[in-house]
Each structure stands twice: as structure tokens, then as C-alpha cells.
Write an enzyme that holds these catalytic residues in place. Structure first.
Site, mmCIF file in Angstrom:
data_model
loop_
_atom_site.group_PDB
_atom_site.id
_atom_site.type_symbol
_atom_site.label_atom_id
_atom_site.label_comp_id
_atom_site.label_asym_id
_atom_site.label_seq_id
_atom_site.Cartn_x
_atom_site.Cartn_y
_atom_site.Cartn_z
ATOM 1 N N HIS A 160 0.675 0.089 -7.958
ATOM 2 C CA HIS A 160 0.161 1.414 -7.614
ATOM 3 C C HIS A 160 -0.146 2.196 -8.887
ATOM 4 O O HIS A 160 0.511 2.012 -9.911
ATOM 5 C CB HIS A 160 1.208 2.202 -6.817
ATOM 6 C CG HIS A 160 1.646 1.523 -5.558
ATOM 7 N ND1 HIS A 160 2.523 0.471 -5.563
ATOM 8 C CD2 HIS A 160 1.336 1.773 -4.249
ATOM 9 C CE1 HIS A 160 2.742 0.091 -4.310
ATOM 10 N NE2 HIS A 160 2.038 0.853 -3.501
ATOM 11 N N HIS A 213 8.281 -4.194 -1.521
ATOM 12 C CA HIS A 213 7.245 -5.159 -1.845
ATOM 13 C C HIS A 213 7.907 -6.440 -2.342
ATOM 14 O O HIS A 213 8.967 -6.408 -2.954
ATOM 15 C CB HIS A 213 6.309 -4.615 -2.928
ATOM 16 C CG HIS A 213 5.401 -3.522 -2.446
ATOM 17 N ND1 HIS A 213 4.038 -3.672 -2.373
ATOM 18 C CD2 HIS A 213 5.666 -2.273 -2.012
ATOM 19 C CE1 HIS A 213 3.500 -2.560 -1.919
ATOM 20 N NE2 HIS A 213 4.477 -1.682 -1.689
ATOM 21 N N HIS A 227 10.768 7.474 0.816
ATOM 22 C CA HIS A 227 10.377 6.068 0.736
ATOM 23 C C HIS A 227 11.278 5.213 1.623
ATOM 24 O O HIS A 227 10.828 4.241 2.237
ATOM 25 C CB HIS A 227 10.427 5.582 -0.714
ATOM 26 C CG HIS A 227 9.852 4.208 -0.895
ATOM 27 N ND1 HIS A 227 8.553 3.885 -0.572
ATOM 28 C CD2 HIS A 227 10.422 3.060 -1.353
ATOM 29 C CE1 HIS A 227 8.336 2.599 -0.822
ATOM 30 N NE2 HIS A 227 9.450 2.079 -1.287
ATOM 31 N N ALA A 264 1.147 1.431 4.123
ATOM 32 C CA ALA A 264 1.919 2.396 4.902
ATOM 33 C C ALA A 264 1.316 3.771 4.654
ATOM 34 O O ALA A 264 0.992 4.112 3.513
ATOM 35 C CB ALA A 264 3.386 2.373 4.475
ATOM 36 N N SER A 280 3.944 -1.605 1.894
ATOM 37 C CA SER A 280 5.392 -1.419 2.011
ATOM 38 C C SER A 280 5.896 -1.847 3.386
ATOM 39 O O SER A 280 5.353 -1.447 4.413
ATOM 40 C CB SER A 280 5.756 0.054 1.784
ATOM 41 O OG SER A 280 5.441 0.443 0.471
ATOM 42 N N TYR A 325 0.646 5.144 -9.528
ATOM 43 C CA TYR A 325 1.774 5.977 -9.938
ATOM 44 C C TYR A 325 2.843 5.215 -10.722
ATOM 45 O O TYR A 325 3.730 5.823 -11.316
ATOM 46 C CB TYR A 325 2.397 6.680 -8.732
ATOM 47 C CG TYR A 325 3.000 5.783 -7.674
ATOM 48 C CD1 TYR A 325 4.172 5.069 -7.884
ATOM 49 C CD2 TYR A 325 2.399 5.679 -6.426
ATOM 50 C CE1 TYR A 325 4.720 4.266 -6.899
ATOM 51 C CE2 TYR A 325 2.940 4.884 -5.433
ATOM 52 C CZ TYR A 325 4.102 4.182 -5.678
ATOM 53 O OH TYR A 325 4.643 3.391 -4.701
ATOM 54 N N GLU A 326 2.774 3.889 -10.743
ATOM 55 C CA GLU A 326 3.782 3.124 -11.472
ATOM 56 C C GLU A 326 3.580 3.186 -12.981
ATOM 57 O O GLU A 326 4.550 3.240 -13.738
ATOM 58 C CB GLU A 326 3.764 1.662 -11.012
ATOM 59 C CG GLU A 326 4.213 1.475 -9.571
ATOM 60 C CD GLU A 326 4.114 0.028 -9.144
ATOM 61 O OE1 GLU A 326 4.834 -0.800 -9.740
ATOM 62 O OE2 GLU A 326 3.320 -0.286 -8.228
ATOM 63 N N MET A 361 -0.802 6.280 -0.764
ATOM 64 C CA MET A 361 -0.797 6.198 -2.220
ATOM 65 C C MET A 361 -1.351 4.874 -2.747
ATOM 66 O O MET A 361 -1.010 4.464 -3.858
ATOM 67 C CB MET A 361 0.624 6.402 -2.747
ATOM 68 C CG MET A 361 1.280 7.702 -2.325
ATOM 69 S SD MET A 361 2.983 7.818 -2.922
ATOM 70 C CE MET A 361 3.557 9.263 -2.024
ATOM 71 N N SER A 362 -2.179 4.202 -1.961
ATOM 72 C CA SER A 362 -2.661 2.885 -2.392
ATOM 73 C C SER A 362 -4.030 2.588 -1.792
ATOM 74 O O SER A 362 -4.718 3.479 -1.302
ATOM 75 C CB SER A 362 -1.657 1.796 -1.967
ATOM 76 O OG SER A 362 -1.645 1.669 -0.548
ATOM 77 N N ASN A 374 5.064 7.720 9.132
ATOM 78 C CA ASN A 374 5.564 9.098 9.241
ATOM 79 C C ASN A 374 4.401 10.022 9.558
ATOM 80 O O ASN A 374 3.231 9.650 9.407
ATOM 81 C CB ASN A 374 6.234 9.540 7.932
ATOM 82 C CG ASN A 374 5.294 9.460 6.740
ATOM 83 O OD1 ASN A 374 5.188 8.406 6.096
ATOM 84 N ND2 ASN A 374 4.594 10.540 6.441
#
Length: 268
Positions: free
Chosen positions: A81, A59, A242, A111, A29, A83-84, A206-207, A230
Site C-alpha cells: 500500500h 495479508h 483495522h 476491503a 485484507s 501508506y506503508e 486504501m488500495s 464497515n
């Protein structure tokens, strides 16, 4: 290697030329601008059958083939990802294509949220190892014994040493640490962050972990760098979102780009 990968690789070579690719780069990201630095050809994922749509803002779903610092690279402007769509192996075909194009190495970026007070927003971290906190695995369903992939030194020590040298050469501060994969898409709770910290993680995201497992399965060497966008939940008063991730990513991305360019320059 699947027949689809061979066919797509032939399609790519027809557009980008037959010269083998040396290295693949997966962008996280807010890092899409790096693809714009490549002297080459951009091919939309939508033109490559079976490639993910990379439907996450921040992206840029193009595959860019060309030269960066004199090295022939394949840059994936976006990743899929878990989660998609609930599919952990969504990046298998792109990585198979990368291997078919001649690459032996993949460098992933992402990220991430920091769990270390001395690694604040804007830092970068070279992954030394990971914790698959999600428990998911992209090789579930693979029928061959190749699915039993050893993950010791999953992050290649030689490449990590070269990235460290590149960071030193550019006077770029780069931490080393362990990345924990959390499936998302919701961010982690403070309690979950405390639990992951007890397991030894330095950053969370998350990746990346699914791609690393897939890459090792395919025989590719791997390295990865996180940009810290963060502090993890409960570590600060930041409002995590996000949008915040995308806004903060360029700070670390500038450092990552310096290290990456020096690494490629030294690789020639």
C-alpha cells in the site's frame, strides 16, 4: 517489460511449471484464504527479488501459482500500500511479472467502507469506476509517452458482465459502485466522507487504484470487487479499526469466493 520481471518470471516457471497463467488475482485484507484453495505452488515474496514485503496484518505475502476451478491463476496473497512506504508504484514489478507469465487479466479485491446505507457490512461491490481522491499516481516518473494512460472503461465491461452473471448464477447479491482511493493509513474523517460522497463515491478504501492504473499501463484487462467491512466514518456507530476490518472481511469474502469460483468455472 523490465529485465527483472523476465528474470523473476523465469524463476517462477522453474518452480511452478511453464504453463502460461491466464489470470492474476490480488487479495485484500482478510481474503488470504482464497490462496489456500489453489492447487499449486506457493512462493514467498521474500524469495522474489523486488517484491513487496506486504507488511500489513491480514495479508499473506506469497505468490501462489496453480489451478482454481480449472483455470491457471497467479494469486498475490498480499499487496503493498502507498501508506506503508510512500511509494505508489510498489506493485509495478509484481504486475510486470504477471504479464510476463502470460496473463492478460487481473482481478483485484479489497476491503472497503460503505457510503451507501443499502450496502451494509458483509456486502460485496463490483467496481464500475474509481475516484483517485488521493491525487497520487504510480506512473509519476515514467519517462515514456505510455504514461498517458486512458482510463475510460478501466474496469473492463466484458469482465464486469461476466462477474454479474456469476453473481446471478450463485444467487449472490453484488452491488455495482464507484470506489474512492484514500491514501491512509488513518481512516477518513466524517467530513472527508461527506466530501467524497458529494463526488459520487459509493465506497472508500486504501488500495486497488494504483494497481488498476499500473495494470492498464501494462495492457492488462482489469476488474475489481470490494468486500464491505464497515460503514464509512459518520455513517454508523461502528468503531472503525483495522482489527474490525479483518474480523468483518470473512463475511463478504464468502460471497466473493462464490462469485469468483463461478466466474472462473465459466471462463474455462
Amino acid at each position: 517489460m523490465s529485465k527483472n520481471a523476465k528474470a523473476i518470471a523465469a524463476q517462477i516457471r522453474a518452480v511452478a511449471g511453464p504453463e502460461p497463467v491466464r489470470l492474476g488475482l490480488v487479495l485484500g485484507s482478510g481474503l488470504g484464504h482464497i490462496a489456500d484453495c489453489v492447487d499449486g505452488v506457493a512462493i514467498p515474496y521474500s524469495e522474489l527479488p523486488g517484491f513487496p514485503h506486504a507488511g500489513v496484518s491480514g495479508h499473506n505475502p506469497n505468490l501462489v501459482i496453480g489451478n482454481l476451478e480449472g483455470v491457471r491463476v497467479a494469486v498475490f496473497g498480499g499487496r503493498a500500500h502507498y501508506y506503508e512506504n510512500g511509494t505508489a508504484d510498489a506493485m509495478r514489478l509484481p504486475l510486470e511479472v504477471l504479464r510476463e507469465l502470460g496473463a492478460d487479466t487481473v482481478l483485484a479485491t479489497n476491503a472497503a467502507g460503505s457510503m451507501q446505507p443499502d450496502m451494509p457490512t458483509g456486502s460485496i461491490m463490483c467496481l464500475s469506476d474509481h475516484i483517485n481522491f488521493s491525487g497520487l499516481n504510480p506512473l509519476i516518473g515514467e519517462q515514456t509517452d505510455a504514461r498517458f494512460v486512458p482510463m475510460k472503461d478501466a474496469y473492463d465491461p466484458v469482465i464486469r458482465a461476466a462477474l454479474r452473471s456469476a453473481a446471478d448464477a450463485t444467487d449472490t447479491e453484488m452491488a455495482d459502485g464507484i470506489y474512492a482511493w484514500y491514501s491512509g493509513p488513518s481512516f477518513e474523517t466524517p467530513a472527508e466522507i461527506r466530501a467524497i460522497a458529494m463526488l459520487g463515491a459509493d465506497a472508500v478504501g486504501m488500495s486497488t487504484v494504483p494497481e488498476v492504473i499500473l495494470a492498464r499501463f501494462l495492457g492488462l484487462k482489469v476488474a475489481a470487487i470490494s468486500t464491505i467491512t464497515n460503514m464509512a466514518a459518520g455513517m454508523s456507530d461502528e468503531a472503525i479499526s483495522h482489527e474490525h476490518t479483518k474480523a468483518m472481511a470473512p463475511i463478504g469474502a464468502a460471497k466473493l469466493e462464490k462469485v469468483l469460483r463461478q466466474y472462473l468455472h465459466d471462463l474455462k
